[in-house]
Enzyme design. Structure first.
Site, short mmCIF file in Angstrom:
data_model
loop_
_atom_site.label_atom_id
_atom_site.label_comp_id
_atom_site.label_asym_id
_atom_site.label_seq_id
_atom_site.Cartn_x
_atom_site.Cartn_y
_atom_site.Cartn_z
N TYR A 1 0.86 -1.19 0.00
CA TYR A 1 0.00 0.00 0.00
C TYR A 1 0.89 1.23 0.00
O TYR A 1 1.86 1.31 0.76
CB TYR A 1 -0.91 0.02 1.23
CG TYR A 1 -1.80 1.24 1.34
CD1 TYR A 1 -1.63 2.17 2.38
CD2 TYR A 1 -2.82 1.48 0.43
CE1 TYR A 1 -2.44 3.29 2.48
CE2 TYR A 1 -3.64 2.60 0.54
CZ TYR A 1 -3.44 3.50 1.57
OH TYR A 1 -4.25 4.62 1.67
N ASP B 1 9.25 2.95 -1.07
CA ASP B 1 8.28 3.61 -0.19
C ASP B 1 8.64 3.24 1.25
O ASP B 1 8.31 2.15 1.71
CB ASP B 1 6.86 3.15 -0.55
CG ASP B 1 5.83 3.77 0.39
OD1 ASP B 1 4.63 3.66 0.07
OD2 ASP B 1 6.22 4.33 1.42
N LYS C 1 5.13 9.51 8.15
CA LYS C 1 4.93 9.06 9.53
C LYS C 1 5.98 9.62 10.50
O LYS C 1 5.84 10.76 10.97
CB LYS C 1 4.86 7.54 9.55
CG LYS C 1 3.62 7.02 8.77
CD LYS C 1 3.48 5.54 8.85
CE LYS C 1 2.44 5.02 7.86
NZ LYS C 1 1.06 5.11 8.35
P1 KE4 Z 1 -0.72 8.56 4.27
O1 KE4 Z 1 -1.31 9.21 3.02
O2 KE4 Z 1 -1.75 7.77 5.04
O3 KE4 Z 1 0.03 9.56 5.15
O4 KE4 Z 1 0.40 7.52 3.82
C1 KE4 Z 1 0.07 6.55 2.88
C2 KE4 Z 1 1.05 5.39 2.99
C3 KE4 Z 1 2.08 5.30 2.08
N1 KE4 Z 1 2.97 4.28 2.14
C4 KE4 Z 1 2.88 3.33 3.10
C5 KE4 Z 1 3.89 2.22 3.11
C6 KE4 Z 1 1.85 3.39 4.06
O5 KE4 Z 1 1.76 2.41 5.00
C7 KE4 Z 1 0.91 4.43 4.02
C8 KE4 Z 1 -0.23 4.55 5.02
N2 KE4 Z 1 -0.27 3.54 6.03
C9 KE4 Z 1 -1.58 3.26 6.57
C10 KE4 Z 1 -1.50 2.05 7.48
N3 KE4 Z 1 -0.68 1.00 7.01
C11 KE4 Z 1 -2.14 4.47 7.29
C12 KE4 Z 1 -3.35 4.20 8.14
C13 KE4 Z 1 -4.63 4.63 7.50
O6 KE4 Z 1 -4.75 4.49 6.27
O7 KE4 Z 1 -5.51 5.10 8.26
#
Ligand code: KE4
Length: 430
Positions: free
Chosen positions: A148, A241, A269
């Site tokens: 993801y 990523d 993060k």
């Molecule tokens: P954000 O747009 O949520 O800040 O980041 C997206 C993203 C990009 N790359 C990786 C590897 C990620 O894990 C994420 C977002 N992670 C999720 C949980 N695995 C965020 C939690 C959520 O979607 O509420």
């Protein structure tokens, strides 16, 4: 087991939220549907602990999905953000803290020589992909099933029916053409990568080097160097990523641990310490293609926001060698304890872990891909998470996520968690 916690106030808020917010939440996984219950509304966090709106306390192993590597409301972070806020919350003009944070990223991340700060991991990945397409003149992407990278249209693609499968939309509203430009292959599958690259010229091979959205799944030995070679051989960019793994699994992320330097790195993060910040980074010959230095457009009102950069700098300052030693030790003790508890309960569980990341897969190991992870017993995972919540332990509410140990978790938190897990596994195991 006592009657268990009351979640009456959470229920009230949830009922109200459902009329105002889709699913009552602002991000799907928080809705807790994946573990078969309604969401819990949080009132506050401190260190490794959360308190919900009903006053129930939890040891938090979700830690806001990764940003809070120093724990909730760390004094140094709160002080930095408070001081920054007193000077103004946003200027829409450059500030010294943005330069300092970029310098800190460059100092830590092998593949980062220049940085662009943005506000979310999604935005960072979307921008890195645009840059890769501009730099190579190609449009297709290769990504791994189960990885993801944020809700970028072209990445909300799932494997189609073909061999080196062109994606099909994984969500309504995603244009078929955008999904079709994304080629999906299973993680750790060298043959599938080679077949896909024989059939498609791609702008980028996009990977979480330490995937944590299929649950945590380590790359097979040599797989990351293989991706580096395949990118070089075919003229694609290698994009890591590291939104989750960055600054967490090591000072310089997975690319430092694995000694594989990508062409572009996506970060998020931890870089914002709990406030909205993310970044993409790479060498000058790529990053200077980005406006206003170059022609590739990307912009953002709150990019490099003073509060987020203050939180990020204060957090990174805490992450020295001793911190990673500590994080590794807590992660190991937790993993070993959970593994033993599962064995004692006779539960079909595989615990995968590394410094700062852990997943309890509800199936026998090994788990080397998303396809493996999908064979987990999701009902059992859900029952386990619900039983742990009832005992005061907040686990990530999805089998396909990771636990996020922090510097705030003590040996006592680990011991209590393992004891509760032993009871919960015994309670829910058939
Ligand atoms: P954000 O747009 O949520 O800040 O980041 C997206 C993203 C990009 N790359 C990786 C590897 C990620 O894990 C994420 C977002 N992670 C999720 C949980 N695995 C965020 C939690 C959520 O979607 O509420």
């Amino acid at each position: 087991m006592s009657a268990g916690p009351s979640w009456a106030r959470s229920q009230e808020l949830y009922a109200r939220a459902l009329d105002l917010l889709p699913g009552g939440v602002n991000s799907p996984v928080r809705g807790m549907g994946a573990i078969g219950r309604d969401p819990i509304f949080i009132a506050e966090g401190s260190g490794a602990e959360l308190v919900d709106v009903d006053g129930n306390r939890y040891v938090d192993w979700m830690c806001s999905w990764g940003p809070l590597i120093a724990g909730h409301a760390h004094p140094a972070v709160v002080e930095a953000v408070t001081a920054a806020a007193a000077r103004g919350t946003s200027f829409g003009a450059p500030t010294e803290a943005e330069v300092d944070l970029a310098a800190e990223v460059v100092d830590r991340v092998p593949g980062a020589e220049m940085v662009r700060l943005v506000s979310s991991g999604t935005e960072a990945t979307m921008s890195a992909i645009r840059l890769a397409r501009a730099a190579t003149g190609r449009e297709k992407l290769l990504k791994f099933t189960g990885a993801y990278h944020g809700h970028v249209d072209g990445l909300l693609a799932q494997a189609g029916s073909g061999l080196a499968t062109a994606g099909v939309p994984a969500s309504p509203g995603v244009p078929a053409a955008q999904a079709a430009a994304t080629i999906l292959v299973p993680w750790n599958d060298r043959g599938a990568v080679e077949r896909a690259l024989a059939e498609h010229d791609v702008a980028a091979i996009l990977a979480e080097p330490y995937p944590a959205n299929m649950g945590f799944v380590m790359p097979a030995a040599g797989f990351l160097p293989f991706l580096r070679r395949e990118a070089d051989r075919t003229g694609a960019l290698l994009v890591f990523d590291e939104v989750i793994s960055g600054f967490r699994v090591a000072r310089g992320g997975a690319q430092e641990r694995e000694a594989v330097t990508p062409d572009l790195t996506v970060l998020g993060k931890v870089i914002g310490g709990g406030l909205p910040a993310a970044a993409y980074a790479g060498p000058p010959e790529l990053m200077n293609l980005i406006a206003p230095a170059g022609e590739v457009y990307q912009a953002g009102t709150l990019a490099g926001n003073p509060l987020a950069t203050a939180a990020g700098l204060a957090t990174l300052e805490l992450l020295d060698a001793a911190a990673y030693e500590r994080l590794g030790a807590v992660s190991r003790t937790l993993a070993e304890g959970l593994h033993l508890a599962a064995r004692e309960a006779g539960a079909p569980v595989h615990v995968a872990w590394t410094t700062g990341l852990l997943t309890v897969f509800f199936r026998e190991g090994p788990v080397a891909s998303y396809e493996d992870a999908r064979a987990c017993e999701l009902d059992l995972h859900g029952a386990f998470c619900r039983a742990m919540l009832a005992r005061g332990f907040y686990l990530p509410p999805s089998q396909f996520e990771a636990w996020f140990p922090s510097l705030a978790h003590t040996d006592e938190h680990v011991e209590r968690t393992v004891t509760a897990a032993r009871e919960a596994l015994a309670e829910v195991s058939p």
